[in-house]
Design a protein around this motif. Structure first.
Motif, PDB file in Angstrom:
ATOM      1  N   SER A 171      -9.304  32.588  46.582  1.00  0.00           N
ATOM      2  CA  SER A 171      -9.609  31.290  45.966  1.00  0.00           C
ATOM      3  C   SER A 171     -10.432  31.538  44.701  1.00  0.00           C
ATOM      4  O   SER A 171     -11.072  32.577  44.565  1.00  0.00           O
ATOM      5  N   THR A 172     -10.405  30.593  43.783  1.00  0.00           N
ATOM      6  CA  THR A 172     -11.124  30.760  42.500  1.00  0.00           C
ATOM      7  C   THR A 172     -12.606  30.984  42.724  1.00  0.00           C
ATOM      8  O   THR A 172     -13.248  31.695  41.973  1.00  0.00           O
ATOM      9  N   THR A 173     -13.151  30.421  43.804  1.00  0.00           N
ATOM     10  CA  THR A 173     -14.582  30.572  44.089  1.00  0.00           C
ATOM     11  C   THR A 173     -14.878  31.840  44.898  1.00  0.00           C
ATOM     12  O   THR A 173     -16.032  32.108  45.231  1.00  0.00           O
ATOM     13  N   LEU A 174     -13.806  32.600  45.250  1.00  0.00           N
ATOM     14  CA  LEU A 174     -13.926  33.823  46.053  1.00  0.00           C
ATOM     15  C   LEU A 174     -14.581  33.566  47.419  1.00  0.00           C
ATOM     16  O   LEU A 174     -15.365  34.361  47.913  1.00  0.00           O
ATOM     17  N   THR A 175     -14.243  32.415  48.018  1.00  0.00           N
ATOM     18  CA  THR A 175     -14.788  32.092  49.338  1.00  0.00           C
ATOM     19  C   THR A 175     -13.777  32.343  50.453  1.00  0.00           C
ATOM     20  O   THR A 175     -14.155  32.511  51.604  1.00  0.00           O
ATOM     21  N   CYS A 176     -12.475  32.346  50.124  1.00  0.00           N
ATOM     22  CA  CYS A 176     -11.450  32.574  51.143  1.00  0.00           C
ATOM     23  C   CYS A 176     -10.192  33.126  50.470  1.00  0.00           C
ATOM     24  O   CYS A 176     -10.098  33.151  49.240  1.00  0.00           O
ATOM     25  N   VAL A 177      -9.233  33.542  51.300  1.00  0.00           N
ATOM     26  CA  VAL A 177      -7.941  34.020  50.795  1.00  0.00           C
ATOM     27  C   VAL A 177      -6.877  33.068  51.325  1.00  0.00           C
ATOM     28  O   VAL A 177      -6.907  32.668  52.486  1.00  0.00           O
ATOM     29  N   ASN A 178      -5.942  32.690  50.446  1.00  0.00           N
ATOM     30  CA  ASN A 178      -4.882  31.757  50.824  1.00  0.00           C
ATOM     31  C   ASN A 178      -3.525  32.433  50.760  1.00  0.00           C
ATOM     32  O   ASN A 178      -3.287  33.301  49.911  1.00  0.00           O
ATOM     33  N   LEU A 179      -2.641  32.020  51.678  1.00  0.00           N
ATOM     34  CA  LEU A 179      -1.242  32.409  51.630  1.00  0.00           C
ATOM     35  C   LEU A 179      -0.494  31.245  50.992  1.00  0.00           C
ATOM     36  O   LEU A 179      -0.504  30.136  51.517  1.00  0.00           O
ATOM     37  N   PHE A 180       0.122  31.496  49.842  1.00  0.00           N
ATOM     38  CA  PHE A 180       0.952  30.488  49.183  1.00  0.00           C
ATOM     39  C   PHE A 180       2.391  30.762  49.581  1.00  0.00           C
ATOM     40  O   PHE A 180       2.887  31.870  49.383  1.00  0.00           O
ATOM     41  N   VAL A 181       3.061  29.768  50.179  1.00  0.00           N
ATOM     42  CA  VAL A 181       4.464  29.913  50.558  1.00  0.00           C
ATOM     43  C   VAL A 181       5.293  29.100  49.580  1.00  0.00           C
ATOM     44  O   VAL A 181       5.044  27.909  49.369  1.00  0.00           O
ATOM     45  N   MET A 182       6.259  29.788  48.964  1.00  0.00           N
ATOM     46  CA  MET A 182       7.095  29.212  47.908  1.00  0.00           C
ATOM     47  C   MET A 182       8.558  29.282  48.365  1.00  0.00           C
ATOM     48  O   MET A 182       8.849  29.820  49.422  1.00  0.00           O
ATOM     49  N   PRO A 183       9.490  28.798  47.527  1.00  0.00           N
ATOM     50  CA  PRO A 183      10.906  29.013  47.858  1.00  0.00           C
ATOM     51  C   PRO A 183      11.207  30.515  47.857  1.00  0.00           C
ATOM     52  O   PRO A 183      10.568  31.272  47.127  1.00  0.00           O
ATOM     53  N   TYR A 184      12.183  30.926  48.643  1.00  0.00           N
ATOM     54  CA  TYR A 184      12.556  32.337  48.711  1.00  0.00           C
ATOM     55  C   TYR A 184      12.962  32.857  47.329  1.00  0.00           C
ATOM     56  O   TYR A 184      13.665  32.170  46.592  1.00  0.00           O
ATOM     57  N   ASN A 185      12.505  34.045  46.973  1.00  0.00           N
ATOM     58  CA  ASN A 185      12.765  34.676  45.669  1.00  0.00           C
ATOM     59  C   ASN A 185      12.295  33.785  44.514  1.00  0.00           C
ATOM     60  O   ASN A 185      12.972  33.623  43.504  1.00  0.00           O
ATOM     61  N   TYR A 186      11.105  33.203  44.668  1.00  0.00           N
ATOM     62  CA  TYR A 186      10.560  32.282  43.667  1.00  0.00           C
ATOM     63  C   TYR A 186      10.415  32.901  42.271  1.00  0.00           C
ATOM     64  O   TYR A 186      10.562  32.171  41.284  1.00  0.00           O
ATOM     65  N   PRO A 187      10.177  34.235  42.092  1.00  0.00           N
ATOM     66  CA  PRO A 187      10.060  34.753  40.725  1.00  0.00           C
ATOM     67  C   PRO A 187      11.367  34.600  39.917  1.00  0.00           C
ATOM     68  O   PRO A 187      11.335  34.510  38.693  1.00  0.00           O
ATOM     69  N   ALA A 188      12.515  34.565  40.620  1.00  0.00           N
ATOM     70  CA  ALA A 188      13.798  34.338  39.939  1.00  0.00           C
ATOM     71  C   ALA A 188      14.047  32.838  39.771  1.00  0.00           C
ATOM     72  O   ALA A 188      14.576  32.397  38.752  1.00  0.00           O
ATOM     73  N   LEU A 189      13.656  32.040  40.769  1.00  0.00           N
ATOM     74  CA  LEU A 189      13.955  30.603  40.760  1.00  0.00           C
ATOM     75  C   LEU A 189      13.106  29.824  39.753  1.00  0.00           C
ATOM     76  O   LEU A 189      13.614  28.996  38.993  1.00  0.00           O
ATOM     77  N   LEU A 190      11.788  30.078  39.742  1.00  0.00           N
ATOM     78  CA  LEU A 190      10.889  29.266  38.914  1.00  0.00           C
ATOM     79  C   LEU A 190      11.227  29.297  37.422  1.00  0.00           C
ATOM     80  O   LEU A 190      11.251  28.240  36.788  1.00  0.00           O
ATOM     81  N   PRO A 191      11.501  30.469  36.803  1.00  0.00           N
ATOM     82  CA  PRO A 191      11.880  30.453  35.378  1.00  0.00           C
ATOM     83  C   PRO A 191      13.175  29.663  35.112  1.00  0.00           C
ATOM     84  O   PRO A 191      13.332  29.049  34.066  1.00  0.00           O
ATOM     85  N   LEU A 192      14.112  29.652  36.103  1.00  0.00           N
ATOM     86  CA  LEU A 192      15.358  28.885  35.932  1.00  0.00           C
ATOM     87  C   LEU A 192      15.072  27.384  35.942  1.00  0.00           C
ATOM     88  O   LEU A 192      15.692  26.616  35.206  1.00  0.00           O
ATOM     89  N   LEU A 193      14.112  26.969  36.778  1.00  0.00           N
ATOM     90  CA  LEU A 193      13.770  25.546  36.853  1.00  0.00           C
ATOM     91  C   LEU A 193      13.003  25.125  35.608  1.00  0.00           C
ATOM     92  O   LEU A 193      13.054  24.000  35.180  1.00  0.00           O
TER      93      LEU A 193
END
Length: 193
Positions: A171-193
């Motif tokens: 987290s930005t405040t360095l108080t915890c760690v988060n798991l972000f779940v995105m669409p599968y293969n998001y590095p390929a999908l997001l630039p296309l969107l």
């Protein structure tokens, strides 16, 4: 563990109340490191190339069996998720049954620093990790603007590791760690969107 010896209705109510307060809603996940350890970070927060990387010695943070907290929606009381954690197999139409799977997903993480990706109007799921040697290690690196991608082995058709479906990020405040779940293969999908 904890045991209760219940002798009266009043004690039963107190024990149940005590148990309810301890229950955390969440999902247990096996986090496993994939690939080499990250470069050590010095006191100034920059990569310290003078310290050796020992990728072969097993560390407590390399493998953690921990909970991710699934928080209910404050308005409805029901947890909301947009994206699933991928299965560890590629679907086969000719197979009459689904292959067996572990009760707790095995999520592999790569220690390569990446840019966290999100775009407007595309939802993502964010789950806080239960404190563990892994969360402690990530927080000690003091890198809230980078993330480590997560994978499920055999989830892709042509690669053993599959494609990333999200990332671990302090987290930005360095108080915890988060798991972000995105669409599968998001590095390929997001630039296309």
């Amino acid at each position: 563990g904890r045991s209760y010896c219940v002798r009266t209705q009043r004690m039963l109510n107190q024990c149940l109340e005590s148990l309810v307060q301890k229950v955390q809603s969440g999902v247990v996940i096996n986090f496993e490191k994939s690939g080499p350890d990250p470069a050590p970070i010095g006191e100034d927060g920059l990569v310290d190339s003078s310290r050796p990387i020992n990728s072969f010695a097993s560390q407590p943070w390399h493998s953690c069996h921990k909970l991710i907290y699934v928080r209910p929606n404050p308005k409805t009381g029901v947890p909301v998720g947009h994206w699933p954690i991928p299965e560890s197999f590629w679907p086969d139409q000719n197979s009459p049954t689904l292959p067996p799977r572990t009760a707790h997903p095995v999520v592999r993480f790569s220690c390569v620093d990446c840019e966290p990706m999100v775009i407007d109007k595309l939802p993502f799921d964010k789950y806080e990790l239960e404190p563990s040697p892994l969360t402690q290690y990530i927080l000690e690196r003091k890198s809230p603007h980078t993330c480590w991608q997560v994978f499920v082995s055999s989830s892709g058709k042509y690669s053993e590791l599959g494609h990333p479906f999200g990332y671990l990020k302090a987290s930005t405040t360095l108080t915890c760690v988060n798991l972000f779940v995105m669409p599968y293969n998001y590095p390929a999908l997001l630039p296309l969107l």
